[in-house]
Scaffold this motif. Structure first.
Motif, PDB file in Angstrom:
ATOM      1  N   UNK A 202       1.137  -1.004  -0.326  1.00 28.47           N
ATOM      2  CA  UNK A 202      -0.165   0.223  -0.137  1.00 28.47           C
ATOM      3  C   UNK A 202       0.399   1.085  -0.285  1.00 28.47           C
ATOM      4  N   UNK A 203       1.746   1.187  -0.323  1.00 25.10           N
ATOM      5  CA  UNK A 203       3.139   2.069   0.071  1.00 25.10           C
ATOM      6  C   UNK A 203       2.726   2.873  -1.420  1.00 25.10           C
ATOM      7  N   UNK A 204       2.919   4.313  -1.572  1.00 18.93           N
ATOM      8  CA  UNK A 204       2.620   5.395  -2.222  1.00 18.93           C
ATOM      9  C   UNK A 204       3.819   6.863  -1.872  1.00 18.93           C
ATOM     10  N   UNK A 205       3.501   7.418  -3.281  1.00 16.12           N
ATOM     11  CA  UNK A 205       4.146   8.575  -2.673  1.00 16.12           C
ATOM     12  C   UNK A 205       4.868   9.671  -1.193  1.00 16.12           C
ATOM     13  N   UNK A 206       3.204  10.134  -0.854  1.00 14.78           N
ATOM     14  CA  UNK A 206       3.302  10.356  -0.072  1.00 14.78           C
ATOM     15  C   UNK A 206       3.651   9.454   1.287  1.00 14.78           C
ATOM     16  N   UNK A 207       4.094   8.201   1.286  1.00 15.86           N
ATOM     17  CA  UNK A 207       4.746   7.262   2.075  1.00 15.86           C
ATOM     18  C   UNK A 207       6.463   8.351   2.168  1.00 15.86           C
ATOM     19  N   UNK A 208       6.923   8.076   1.190  1.00 16.43           N
ATOM     20  CA  UNK A 208       8.391   8.140   0.397  1.00 16.43           C
ATOM     21  C   UNK A 208       8.565   9.947   1.576  1.00 16.43           C
ATOM     22  N   UNK A 209       7.356  10.619   0.958  1.00 15.23           N
ATOM     23  CA  UNK A 209       7.998  11.608   1.986  1.00 15.23           C
ATOM     24  C   UNK A 209       7.528  11.827   3.299  1.00 15.23           C
ATOM     25  N   UNK A 210       7.383  10.505   3.751  1.00 15.25           N
ATOM     26  CA  UNK A 210       7.511  11.043   5.240  1.00 15.25           C
ATOM     27  C   UNK A 210       9.025   9.892   6.001  1.00 15.25           C
ATOM     28  N   UNK A 211       8.927   9.066   5.237  1.00 15.93           N
ATOM     29  CA  UNK A 211      10.086   7.559   5.607  1.00 15.93           C
ATOM     30  C   UNK A 211      11.384   7.965   5.166  1.00 15.93           C
ATOM     31  N   UNK A 212      11.331   8.878   3.611  1.00 15.90           N
ATOM     32  CA  UNK A 212      12.814   9.705   3.365  1.00 15.90           C
ATOM     33  C   UNK A 212      13.524  10.647   4.600  1.00 15.90           C
TER      34      UNK A 212
END
Length: 346
Positions: A202-212
């Motif tokens: 379920x990972x999408x681009x908004x998750x990248x902006x949090x995890x990275x």
């Protein structure tokens, strides 16, 4: 100023190693994008990436474009961030606790984060004031605090910390199961259980902006305190004698570990063995000095979780295996090897 304090020729070597590490990481990310349930040609991947990054205008099938940019790229980036963050958390905890068994999973931090995330998701605790990541952070902090208090009451040694972590993990896992049984319907329960085993679907681009950003911030915090971590390897008293502000550094590093673990658990679930085995692998390659150990562990952790995610998508045709299952299948033999070689000392 920094260069003047370093031996001649060290900066070029550090720069070369950094560039080599970045190159290896980029190659792993590209491999994670190319490989998957449906292998895609390299030229298609390059064209799709160029279209989104530089508006190149290459003719790419819209379905392939969506798979590459909206699904595989964010999934691979989050896997890299999670792997690096969990590996760093293991490095820090093993130094602070002075126990080679310490990691977020074994010390109950991951279990507490899972409990907090589930409590917010299906029981609505917090009344909307905090999100899933906030609930995971609160749960992780409570779990680590409880484990620390229990270990101190039992004598405060490294072995007591691990035993307290096992007890804390069982407690918070039981709470998570209770929340699911009490408030979730059958469909919710199935989805949450699959997520708790580790799931990047379920990972999408908004998750990248949090995890990275969280992973990068944790990496910088660890690197900034690398000398303190070297000192903590000999105990808090030794660190204090060397002029380390013990309490302040402990708060900062434990806060960084809690933040990284909570963020990653809220995004992909509880993934074991990364924080336990990867620091040992990095230590075997570059030694115990944290100036080298921290970037090496972060790099290996990122590559390892990217590879584990690829395997989880390809292991069973037509089905995605929870990534926590893959890390356990690799991590358990690795941990057994550590035990056999006598690296673990309580």
């Amino acid at each position: 100023m920094i260069g003047a304090a370093l031996p001649a020729g060290l900066l070029p070597r550090v720069g070369f190693r950094a560039l080599a590490g970045v190159a290896v990481l980029l190659a792993a990310i590209l491999g994670g994008v190319v490989l998957g349930e449906t292998p895609l040609p390299w030229d298609t991947v390059w064209a799709a990436l160029a279209n989104n990054l530089w508006n190149a205008g290459h003719p790419v099938d819209p379905i392939d474009q969506g798979i590459i940019w909206s699904y595989r790229v964010p999934r691979t980036l989050v896997a890299a961030a999670c792997g690096a963050g969990l590996a760093l958390a293991g490095v820090v905890l093993q130094a602070l606790v002075r126990n080679a068994l310490a990691d977020p999973y074994l010390l109950g931090v991951s279990a507490g984060a899972s409990t907090g995330a589930v409590a917010v998701t299906i029981m609505g605790l917090g009344a909307g004031a905090i999100g899933i990541s906030g609930g995971a952070f609160v749960g992780a902090a409570l779990a680590f605090g409880l484990v620390s208090l229990l270990a101190r009451a039992a004598g405060g040694g490294p072995a007591q910390m691990v035993l307290a972590g096992i007890a804390g993990s069982q407690l918070f896992n039981a709470l998570t199961s209770f929340f699911i049984a009490k408030s979730a319907n059958a469909e919710q329960a199935r989805g949450i259980i699959f997520w708790l085993l580790g799931n990047l679907s379920g990972v999408r681009w908004p998750d990248v902006t949090l995890a990275a950003p969280v992973s990068i911030a944790g990496f910088l915090a660890c690197l900034w305190h690398m000398r303190a971590l070297d000192a903590f390897s000999f105990g808090a008293d030794a660190a204090s004698a060397l002029g380390i502000a013990v309490r302040r550094v402990q708060i900062v590093l434990i806060g960084a570990v809690t933040l990284m673990t909570a963020t990653m658990v809220s995004l992909v679930g509880s993934i074991g063995f990364v924080g336990l085995v990867i620091p040992h692998a990095a230590r075997f390659l570059v030694g115990p000095r944290h100036g080298r150990l921290i970037p090496t562990a972060a790099l290996i952790g990122a590559i390892f979780l990217i590879a584990a995610d690829v395997v989880s998508r390809m292991l069973i045709p037509g089905q995605v295996v929870p990534i926590g299952v893959v890390t356990a299948l690799v991590g358990a033999p690795g941990f057994a090897l550590i035990l056999i070689r006598g690296k673990v000392r309580g």
